[in-house]
Design a protein around this motif. Structure first.
Motif, PDB file in Angstrom:
ATOM      1  N   LEU A  19      -4.750  -0.111  -5.030  1.00 32.12           N
ATOM      2  CA  LEU A  19      -5.283   1.128  -4.171  1.00 32.12           C
ATOM      3  C   LEU A  19      -5.279   0.000  -2.228  1.00 32.12           C
ATOM      4  CD1 LEU A  19      -8.129   2.753  -5.780  1.00 32.12           C
ATOM      5  CD2 LEU A  19      -5.704   3.168  -5.585  1.00 32.12           C
ATOM      6  N   ALA A  26     -11.637   5.408   0.443  1.00 34.23           N
ATOM      7  CA  ALA A  26     -12.240   7.184   0.359  1.00 34.23           C
ATOM      8  C   ALA A  26     -12.803   7.346  -1.368  1.00 34.23           C
ATOM      9  CB  ALA A  26     -11.033   7.533  -0.006  1.00 34.23           C
ATOM     10  N   GLY A  52      -1.543  10.294 -14.461  1.00 32.35           N
ATOM     11  CA  GLY A  52      -1.074   8.990 -13.887  1.00 32.35           C
ATOM     12  C   GLY A  52      -1.749   7.612 -14.127  1.00 32.35           C
ATOM     13  N   GLY A  95      -2.379  13.183 -12.341  1.00 31.86           N
ATOM     14  CA  GLY A  95      -3.884  12.540 -11.896  1.00 31.86           C
ATOM     15  C   GLY A  95      -4.685  11.791 -13.360  1.00 31.86           C
ATOM     16  N   ILE A  96      -6.094  11.798 -12.049  1.00 32.19           N
ATOM     17  CA  ILE A  96      -6.502  10.658 -13.245  1.00 32.19           C
ATOM     18  C   ILE A  96      -7.557  11.411 -14.001  1.00 32.19           C
ATOM     19  CG2 ILE A  96      -6.507   8.093 -13.421  1.00 32.19           C
ATOM     20  CD1 ILE A  96      -9.266   9.905 -10.935  1.00 32.19           C
ATOM     21  N   SER A 146       5.438  10.332  -4.091  1.00 31.32           N
ATOM     22  CA  SER A 146       3.973   9.337  -4.578  1.00 31.32           C
ATOM     23  C   SER A 146       3.756   7.830  -4.016  1.00 31.32           C
ATOM     24  CB  SER A 146       5.573   8.923  -6.012  1.00 31.32           C
ATOM     25  OG  SER A 146       4.419   8.252  -7.079  1.00 31.32           O
ATOM     26  N   LYS A 147       2.684   8.213  -4.034  1.00 28.80           N
ATOM     27  CA  LYS A 147       2.400   6.834  -3.264  1.00 28.80           C
ATOM     28  C   LYS A 147       2.511   5.140  -4.467  1.00 28.80           C
ATOM     29  CE  LYS A 147      -0.343   4.863  -1.086  1.00 28.80           C
ATOM     30  NZ  LYS A 147      -0.003   3.746   0.299  1.00 28.80           N
ATOM     31  N   TYR A 148       1.911   6.321  -4.961  1.00 28.19           N
ATOM     32  CA  TYR A 148       1.879   3.687  -6.074  1.00 28.19           C
ATOM     33  C   TYR A 148       2.676   4.201  -7.681  1.00 28.19           C
ATOM     34  CZ  TYR A 148      -2.630   4.310  -3.719  1.00 28.19           C
ATOM     35  OH  TYR A 148      -3.336   3.541  -2.419  1.00 28.19           O
ATOM     36  N   GLY A 149       3.492   5.409  -7.690  1.00 25.45           N
ATOM     37  CA  GLY A 149       4.932   4.899  -8.301  1.00 25.45           C
ATOM     38  C   GLY A 149       4.757   6.131  -9.716  1.00 25.45           C
ATOM     39  N   GLU A 208      -7.628  16.767  -5.055  1.00 30.15           N
ATOM     40  CA  GLU A 208      -7.777  17.905  -5.140  1.00 30.15           C
ATOM     41  C   GLU A 208      -6.502  18.445  -5.254  1.00 30.15           C
ATOM     42  OE1 GLU A 208     -10.938  18.552  -4.961  1.00 30.15           O
ATOM     43  OE2 GLU A 208     -11.817  17.485  -6.959  1.00 30.15           O
ATOM     44  N   TYR A 261      -4.276  14.012  -4.386  1.00 31.63           N
ATOM     45  CA  TYR A 261      -5.084  13.735  -3.766  1.00 31.63           C
ATOM     46  C   TYR A 261      -6.455  14.361  -3.231  1.00 31.63           C
ATOM     47  CZ  TYR A 261      -2.218   9.612  -4.587  1.00 31.63           C
ATOM     48  OH  TYR A 261      -1.669   8.324  -5.320  1.00 31.63           O
TER      49      TYR A 261
HETATM   50  C1  LIG Z   1      -8.721   8.658  -2.607  1.00 36.95           C
HETATM   51  C2  LIG Z   1      -8.272   9.054  -3.806  1.00 36.95           C
HETATM   52  C3  LIG Z   1      -8.483  10.253  -4.564  1.00 36.95           C
HETATM   53  C4  LIG Z   1      -7.806  10.761  -6.025  1.00 36.95           C
HETATM   54  N1  LIG Z   1      -8.106  12.079  -5.910  1.00 36.95           N
HETATM   55  C5  LIG Z   1      -8.086  13.199  -7.462  1.00 36.95           C
HETATM   56  C6  LIG Z   1      -7.922  13.690  -7.642  1.00 36.95           C
HETATM   57  O1  LIG Z   1      -8.767  14.638  -6.965  1.00 36.95           O
HETATM   58  N2  LIG Z   1      -7.942  14.524  -9.049  1.00 36.95           N
HETATM   59  C7  LIG Z   1      -7.187  12.890  -9.579  1.00 36.95           C
HETATM   60  O2  LIG Z   1      -6.738  13.761 -10.863  1.00 36.95           O
HETATM   61  N3  LIG Z   1      -7.311  12.023  -9.376  1.00 36.95           N
HETATM   62  C8  LIG Z   1      -7.259  12.407  -8.243  1.00 36.95           C
HETATM   63  N4  LIG Z   1      -6.337  10.824  -8.119  1.00 36.95           N
HETATM   64  C9  LIG Z   1      -5.442   9.446  -8.733  1.00 36.95           C
HETATM   65  C10 LIG Z   1      -3.951   9.525  -8.515  1.00 36.95           C
HETATM   66  O3  LIG Z   1      -4.107  10.858  -8.523  1.00 36.95           O
HETATM   67  C11 LIG Z   1      -3.159   9.072  -9.475  1.00 36.95           C
HETATM   68  O4  LIG Z   1      -3.501   7.820  -8.957  1.00 36.95           O
HETATM   69  C12 LIG Z   1      -2.243   9.876  -9.346  1.00 36.95           C
HETATM   70  O5  LIG Z   1      -1.369   9.002 -10.303  1.00 36.95           O
HETATM   71  C13 LIG Z   1      -1.327   8.849  -8.210  1.00 36.95           C
HETATM   72  O6  LIG Z   1       0.080   9.342  -8.202  1.00 36.95           O
HETATM   73  P1  LIG Z   1       1.470   8.260  -7.455  1.00 36.95           P
HETATM   74  O7  LIG Z   1       0.745   7.371  -7.878  1.00 36.95           O
HETATM   75  O8  LIG Z   1       2.823   9.166  -7.887  1.00 36.95           O
HETATM   76  O9  LIG Z   1       0.463   8.239  -6.166  1.00 36.95           O
HETATM   77  C14 LIG Z   1      -6.830  10.212  -7.269  1.00 36.95           C
HETATM   78  C15 LIG Z   1      -6.756   8.624  -6.248  1.00 36.95           C
HETATM   79  C16 LIG Z   1      -7.270   8.497  -4.986  1.00 36.95           C
HETATM   80  C17 LIG Z   1      -6.463   7.380  -4.583  1.00 36.95           C
END
Ligand SMILES: Cc1cc2nc3c(=O)[nH]c(=O)nc-3n(C[C@H](O)[C@H](O)[C@H](O)COP(=O)(O)O)c2cc1C
Length: 175
Positions: A122, A129, A115, A81-82, A9-12, A55, A53
């Motif tokens: 960020l 990106a 997520g 993911g979002i 997890s990068k952002y939690g 996909e 990230y």
């Molecule tokens: C550069 C970048 C690429 C991402 N690509 C996707 C994606 O392909 N599909 C998706 O559903 N969410 C995508 N997201 C959203 C992240 O998956 C989402 O914020 C996730 O909850 C991050 O998990 P973490 O907080 O555990 O790191 C992306 C976010 C960033 C910053």
């Protein structure tokens, strides 16, 4: 059932779901950086969580590269993911196909959770990106519906995490 939850997890957000799941199951929880595949031999259920990230499920190769060493275990992956969780087309066509080649998709049960993406959190690399991705897709002459959705998602800003959504996964783990 002896289960373990591992997360990257990068952002939690993925970590938070990992804590909810491990609490519900009363099982061990590890950050992926603190565990090796060899440490999993005593568990019969392995649950791996990674943020999406572009996909790609962060760090999921921990499982997929060593699938032979996990023979006979119940394997579960969750992603955060979002992309709205009802976007099956996106999920099945892009996420599953990209991360689970060949018969991997039959060996691993996958769950997707909403997520968190907060623009203020960020990294510069991630902000750049997303900007580049949006520019490329917006520059297409006839974007598909999926591409239009992805363009909008580049501007998503919020925490959509919801503990209530873990229960389908935890019930499956307990079966
Ligand atoms: C550069 C970048 C690429 C991402 N690509 C996707 C994606 O392909 N599909 C998706 O559903 N969410 C995508 N997201 C959203 C992240 O998956 C989402 O914020 C996730 O909850 C991050 O998990 P973490 O907080 O555990 O790191 C992306 C976010 C960033 C910053």
């Amino acid at each position: 059932m002896k289960a373990v939850v591992i997360y990257k997890s990068k952002y939690g957000s993925t970590k938070k779901y990992g804590q909810w799941i491990a609490n519900e199951l009363g099982c061990d929880l590890f950050d992926a950086k603190d565990i090796k595949i060899e440490n999993l031999k005593d568990y019969d259920t392995v649950i791996y969580g990674g943020g999406l990230y572009a996909e790609v499920i962060a760090g999921v190769s921990l499982l997929t590269k060593s699938i032979n060493m996990l023979e006979g275990k119940k394997l579960i992956v969750y992603t955060t993911g979002i992309t709205p969780i009802d976007c099956r087309e996106y999920y099945d066509e892009m996420v599953i196909q990209k991360n689970f080649k060949g018969d991997l998709k039959d060996k691993i049960k996958v769950f997707n959770f909403p997520g968190k993406m907060l623009l203020k959190e960020l990294s510069l690399v991630h902000r750049t990106a997303l900007k580049t991705l949006k520019k490329i897709m917006a520059g297409k002459e006839n974007p598909t519906d999926m591409e239009k959705m992805l363009i909008d998602l580049c501007d998503a800003n919020g925490d959509f995490s919801d503990k209530a959504l873990i229960y389908e996964l935890t019930e499956y783990a307990k079966e």
